[in-house]
Motif scaffolding. Structure first.
Motif, mmCIF file in Angstrom:
data_model
loop_
_atom_site.group_PDB
_atom_site.id
_atom_site.type_symbol
_atom_site.label_atom_id
_atom_site.label_comp_id
_atom_site.label_asym_id
_atom_site.label_seq_id
_atom_site.Cartn_x
_atom_site.Cartn_y
_atom_site.Cartn_z
ATOM 1 N N SER A 57 0.815 -1.216 0.000
ATOM 2 C CA SER A 57 0.000 0.000 0.000
ATOM 3 C C SER A 57 0.848 1.265 0.000
ATOM 4 N N ALA A 58 0.228 2.343 -0.469
ATOM 5 C CA ALA A 58 0.875 3.651 -0.528
ATOM 6 C C ALA A 58 0.762 4.369 0.819
ATOM 7 N N ALA A 59 1.526 5.468 0.949
ATOM 8 C CA ALA A 59 1.483 6.265 2.175
ATOM 9 C C ALA A 59 2.109 7.630 1.921
ATOM 10 N N LEU A 60 1.732 8.579 2.743
ATOM 11 C CA LEU A 60 2.416 9.866 2.828
ATOM 12 C C LEU A 60 3.240 9.840 4.116
ATOM 13 N N VAL A 61 4.512 10.223 4.015
ATOM 14 C CA VAL A 61 5.419 10.153 5.162
ATOM 15 C C VAL A 61 6.010 11.529 5.424
ATOM 16 N N ARG A 62 6.072 11.905 6.706
ATOM 17 C CA ARG A 62 6.682 13.174 7.105
ATOM 18 C C ARG A 62 8.031 12.899 7.761
ATOM 19 N N VAL A 63 9.060 13.631 7.300
ATOM 20 C CA VAL A 63 10.416 13.450 7.804
ATOM 21 C C VAL A 63 10.927 14.778 8.343
ATOM 22 N N ASP A 64 11.511 14.764 9.529
ATOM 23 C CA ASP A 64 12.127 15.962 10.093
ATOM 24 C C ASP A 64 13.462 16.191 9.380
ATOM 25 N N LEU A 65 13.629 17.368 8.769
ATOM 26 C CA LEU A 65 14.826 17.629 7.983
ATOM 27 C C LEU A 65 16.079 17.765 8.839
ATOM 28 N N ALA A 66 15.924 18.205 10.064
ATOM 29 C CA ALA A 66 17.087 18.390 10.931
ATOM 30 C C ALA A 66 17.600 17.068 11.487
ATOM 31 N N THR A 67 16.683 16.215 11.938
ATOM 32 C CA THR A 67 17.101 14.951 12.563
ATOM 33 C C THR A 67 17.106 13.781 11.584
ATOM 34 N N ARG A 68 16.532 13.992 10.387
ATOM 35 C CA ARG A 68 16.411 12.939 9.366
ATOM 36 C C ARG A 68 15.640 11.726 9.878
ATOM 37 N N SER A 69 14.639 11.983 10.694
ATOM 38 C CA SER A 69 13.842 10.901 11.264
ATOM 39 C C SER A 69 12.392 11.035 10.817
ATOM 40 N N VAL A 70 11.716 9.900 10.651
ATOM 41 C CA VAL A 70 10.309 9.884 10.287
ATOM 42 C C VAL A 70 9.483 10.287 11.499
ATOM 43 N N THR A 71 8.633 11.296 11.334
ATOM 44 C CA THR A 71 7.815 11.782 12.448
ATOM 45 C C THR A 71 6.336 11.438 12.297
ATOM 46 N N ALA A 72 5.917 11.014 11.113
ATOM 47 C CA ALA A 72 4.523 10.594 10.919
ATOM 48 C C ALA A 72 4.406 9.803 9.633
ATOM 49 N N THR A 73 3.497 8.829 9.640
ATOM 50 C CA THR A 73 3.160 8.062 8.440
ATOM 51 C C THR A 73 1.644 8.025 8.305
ATOM 52 N N TYR A 74 1.149 8.393 7.116
ATOM 53 C CA TYR A 74 -0.286 8.428 6.849
ATOM 54 C C TYR A 74 -0.595 7.392 5.767
ATOM 55 N N PRO A 75 -1.063 6.202 6.135
ATOM 56 C CA PRO A 75 -1.358 5.169 5.132
ATOM 57 C C PRO A 75 -2.507 5.587 4.220
ATOM 58 N N ALA A 76 -2.400 5.232 2.938
ATOM 59 C CA ALA A 76 -3.478 5.517 1.994
ATOM 60 C C ALA A 76 -4.760 4.815 2.416
ATOM 61 N N VAL A 77 -5.887 5.472 2.197
ATOM 62 C CA VAL A 77 -7.178 4.909 2.588
ATOM 63 C C VAL A 77 -7.506 3.679 1.744
ATOM 64 N N TYR A 78 -7.207 3.758 0.437
ATOM 65 C CA TYR A 78 -7.543 2.653 -0.466
ATOM 66 C C TYR A 78 -6.262 1.928 -0.878
#
Length: 343
Positions: free
Chosen positions: A224-245
């Protein structure tokens, strides 16, 4: 390549459709890159001026020849526009304004996108060799390169770092590579979702659209697809939003500086919209229809939707307000895929 006679005939036809347009007259406005027909066609460049006049093949009028097969990416600085030609395996360099060609970089296998680096040189991703190239802004020669993971795709420049998404090409990948923009040394690898294809900076974060994977063999390996948020300073993933479909294969993430836009699927075309404060991936279309490309203007917050229709006839571009109201529609070339605004 077209013969001289065919090129001349095409230019006469173009001029007859737009008698007010002459070589050297192109300046501010929206520049739309049209892929062209997949097999044997040529990319074109559509110019939509602030007074709403449209030239559907501005490059041919300015240069007396075609761009080349399969336009894929477009970038610009204050003085030039850069067009990535995937089928022709080249990077065309145009002066701005005027659109006269000033050079062409070649020697790629399957180039995808370009970005202008801090010193004026270009970075170009190449699927065919899983490599990123530096191209000189003066000689248009490839001067440096770095081998990368599968399907190097979109790039985002952040301070002295170049962030590269890896779309997996014809397989899968789930990484971003962070490079030193000056030396192309690898600084870090960040793991996100499956097949990240596009990314944008918004605030202190990088938002990455991961398109997922379809197992066409029927073996059940779909991801499945997802939208992912990454903190540019720490290079760490801060949130993942899985696609609804689970079947969605979203593409072409953009931002107007306040909200995010992308296409639900590369071929079905609904436009999705998400505020960074939202807690979930959007379930419903913001704009319904057959979008194939997007451009979000951060100055006006207007959204341009590029519609390829049936991928055979000429497409169109629709401009919407920040509230989603349709403001204007103009014709484009065959398979409009990307756009930039030049002041």
């Amino acid at each position: 390549m077209r013969t001289t006679l065919l090129a001349a005939t095409a230019l006469i036809a173009l001029a007859s459709c737009d008698p007010q347009t002459t070589p050297g007259s192109f300046d501010s406005g929206l520049y739309v890159l049209n892929e062209g027909a997949f097999m044997g066609g040529t990319a074109t460049l559509t110019h939509w001026s602030p007074d709403d006049s449209v030239t559907t093949d501005a490059f041919a009028i300015a240069n007396g020849r075609s761009l080349g097969n399969l336009g894929n990416g477009i970038a610009a600085d204050a003085d030039r526009i850069y067009v990535v030609l995937n089928g022709a395996a080249a990077l065309e360099v145009l002066e701005y304004p005027g659109l006269a060609s000033v050079g062409r970089a070649t020697g790629f296998a399957s180039p995808r996108h370009a970005v202008v680096l801090g010193g004026g040189d270009l970075a170009v991703t190449d699927w065919g060799r899983n490599r990123l190239y530096r191209v000189s802004a003066s000689s248009f020669q490839r001067t440096d390169s770095v081998d990368l993971a599968g399907g190097p795709e979109a790039m985002v420049l952040h301070q002295d770092e170049l962030w590269v998404t890896h779309s997996g090409a014809y397989g899968t990948d789930s990484t971003l590579t962070v490079l030193d923009a000056s030396t192309l040394d690898v600084l870090a690898t960040v793991h996100v979702g499956i097949n990240p294809t596009s990314a944008v900076k918004l605030g202190s974060s990088l938002y990455v659209l991961c398109s997922g994977y379809t197992d066409w063999s029927g073996g059940g390996a779909d991801r499945s697809a997802a939208l992912v948020r990454v903190d540019l300073a720490t290079r760490s993933v801060t949130a993942t939003y899985p696609a609804v479909y689970p079947s969605d294969r979203p593409t072409k993430l953009h931002t107007d500086g306040q909200v995010l836009y992308w296409i639900r699927d590369g071929y079905t075309g609904d436009v999705l919209r998400m505020n960074p404060t939202d807690l979930d991936y959007p379930a419903y279309a913001w704009i319904s229809g057959s979008a194939y490309g997007l451009y979000a203007d951060q100055a006006t917050r207007q959204l341009y939707v590029l519609d390829a229709k049936d991928f055979q006839q000429t497409g169109e571009v629709r401009r919407y307000s920040a509230g989603g109201q349709l403001e204007a529609t103009v014709p484009a070339g065959i398979v409009p895929t990307a756009a930039i605004w030049m002041p």
